[in-house]
Design a protein around this motif. Structure first.
Motif, short mmCIF file in Angstrom:
data_model
loop_
_atom_site.label_atom_id
_atom_site.label_comp_id
_atom_site.label_asym_id
_atom_site.label_seq_id
_atom_site.Cartn_x
_atom_site.Cartn_y
_atom_site.Cartn_z
N SER A 59 0.82 -1.21 0.00
CA SER A 59 0.00 0.00 0.00
C SER A 59 0.85 1.26 0.00
O SER A 59 0.35 2.34 -0.31
CB SER A 59 -0.94 0.00 1.21
OG SER A 59 -0.22 0.14 2.42
N TYR B 194 0.82 3.56 -2.90
CA TYR B 194 -0.32 4.44 -3.11
C TYR B 194 -0.37 5.57 -2.08
O TYR B 194 -1.35 6.30 -2.03
CB TYR B 194 -1.62 3.62 -3.07
CG TYR B 194 -1.67 2.63 -4.21
CD1 TYR B 194 -2.17 2.98 -5.45
CD2 TYR B 194 -1.17 1.35 -4.03
CE1 TYR B 194 -2.18 2.08 -6.49
CE2 TYR B 194 -1.19 0.44 -5.08
CZ TYR B 194 -1.69 0.81 -6.30
OH TYR B 194 -1.69 -0.10 -7.33
N GLU C 30 -4.77 -0.04 -2.64
CA GLU C 30 -4.08 -1.31 -2.82
C GLU C 30 -5.07 -2.46 -2.99
O GLU C 30 -4.86 -3.36 -3.80
CB GLU C 30 -3.17 -1.57 -1.60
CG GLU C 30 -2.61 -2.98 -1.48
CD GLU C 30 -1.69 -3.38 -2.61
OE1 GLU C 30 -1.36 -4.57 -2.72
OE2 GLU C 30 -1.30 -2.50 -3.40
N ARG D 112 -6.22 -2.46 -6.45
CA ARG D 112 -5.18 -3.00 -7.34
C ARG D 112 -5.20 -4.52 -7.34
O ARG D 112 -5.13 -5.15 -8.40
CB ARG D 112 -3.80 -2.50 -6.91
CG ARG D 112 -2.66 -3.01 -7.81
CD ARG D 112 -1.30 -2.71 -7.23
NE ARG D 112 -1.05 -3.49 -6.03
CZ ARG D 112 -0.63 -4.76 -6.05
NH1 ARG D 112 -0.44 -5.39 -7.19
NH2 ARG D 112 -0.41 -5.40 -4.91
N THR D 113 -5.31 -5.12 -6.15
CA THR D 113 -5.32 -6.58 -6.10
C THR D 113 -6.57 -7.15 -6.77
O THR D 113 -6.52 -8.23 -7.37
CB THR D 113 -5.24 -7.09 -4.65
OG1 THR D 113 -6.35 -6.59 -3.89
CG2 THR D 113 -3.94 -6.63 -3.99
N ARG E 185 -8.10 -5.74 -9.39
CA ARG E 185 -7.82 -5.66 -10.84
C ARG E 185 -6.90 -6.79 -11.28
O ARG E 185 -7.11 -7.39 -12.35
CB ARG E 185 -7.20 -4.30 -11.17
CG ARG E 185 -8.16 -3.13 -11.12
CD ARG E 185 -7.57 -1.91 -11.79
NE ARG E 185 -6.32 -1.49 -11.18
CZ ARG E 185 -6.22 -0.62 -10.18
NH1 ARG E 185 -7.32 -0.09 -9.67
NH2 ARG E 185 -5.04 -0.28 -9.69
N GLU E 186 -5.89 -7.08 -10.48
CA GLU E 186 -4.96 -8.15 -10.85
C GLU E 186 -5.65 -9.51 -10.85
O GLU E 186 -5.38 -10.34 -11.73
CB GLU E 186 -3.78 -8.15 -9.88
CG GLU E 186 -2.84 -6.96 -10.06
CD GLU E 186 -1.63 -7.04 -9.16
OE1 GLU E 186 -1.63 -7.88 -8.22
OE2 GLU E 186 -0.69 -6.25 -9.36
#
Length: 211
Positions: free
Chosen positions: A20, A23, A53, A56-57, A59-60
């Motif tokens: 994190s 960000y 964060e 982001r995870t 999206r991944e």
């Protein structure tokens, strides 16, 4: 690479122990050129960084799911979008025509014909005469492809419902408002630099459909 106090080499380009931190605004925007953070204390900023964060995870995970589905089905992303459209059409008693598929995918009639030819050769779709217009065609997903997609990709995508179901009604309202608000904040509609890339993206979709 650099050496630590013990003389061992370390990779200074490695990601920080706390993801994190990538960000944190004091790292990415130290002079507040991008974000006005007046009224936010350090605890607020750390919490927002953890939220970014988490996005982001997510999206991944979505990207990994998409890649796995494409490899399993041995199809392109445009192919998969077409099949998803056909599954939804079948569930809602809609008769999907080549024109409807072209409109949904945002590609030309010629590219749609090539896409359908390829899917038919692979045993994924069938073409039938429209019951109300003998000059038109209706596109159906084959039972085999429908079952394969539902057992694998479809099931995994549907698992998102479980996460939403675990929230209380008030929590869902908060999450929905947050997601819609963030969508509005990052919307690129009307931005000149973003529109410049639209033609290229459309060409990419046409190329994928034609291959």
């Amino acid at each position: 690479m650099t050496k630590n106090k013990r003389g061992a080499e370390t990779d200074v380009s490695a990601a920080p122990a706390d993801p994190s931190a990538l960000y944190r605004l004091d790292h990415s925007d130290p002079r507040s050129e991008l974000v006005d953070r007046s009224g936010l204390d350090d605890a607020d900023l750390r919490q927002i960084a953890r939220l970014m964060e988490a996005l982001r995870t997510l999206r991944e995970a979505e990207e990994r799911l998409s890649e796995a589905s494409l490899k399993y089905m041995r199809l392109s992303s445009v192919d998969m979008r077409a099949l998803h459209f056909l599954i939804v059409a079948g569930n809602t008693d809609v008769l999907p025509t080549p024109g409807a598929i072209a409109s949904h995918l945002g590609i030309s009639s010629a590219s749609t014909t090539k896409l359908l030819d390829r899917l038919e050769r692979g045993g994924h779709i069938s073409r039938e005469r429209h019951p109300d217009d003998r000059r038109a065609l209706v596109i159906r997903i084959t039972p085999e492809t429908h079952d394969a997609a539902m057992r694998t990709v479809g099931q995994q995508q549907a698992n998102r419902f479980n996460a939403a179901a675990r929230l209380a009604p008030r929590e869902r309202e908060i999450v929905e408002r947050f997601l819609r608000d963030m969508t509005a904040e990052i919307d690129v509609s009307g931005l000149a630099w973003a529109q410049a890339g639209e033609a290229s993206a459309h060409d990419d979709a046409e190329g994928a459909a034609s291959r």
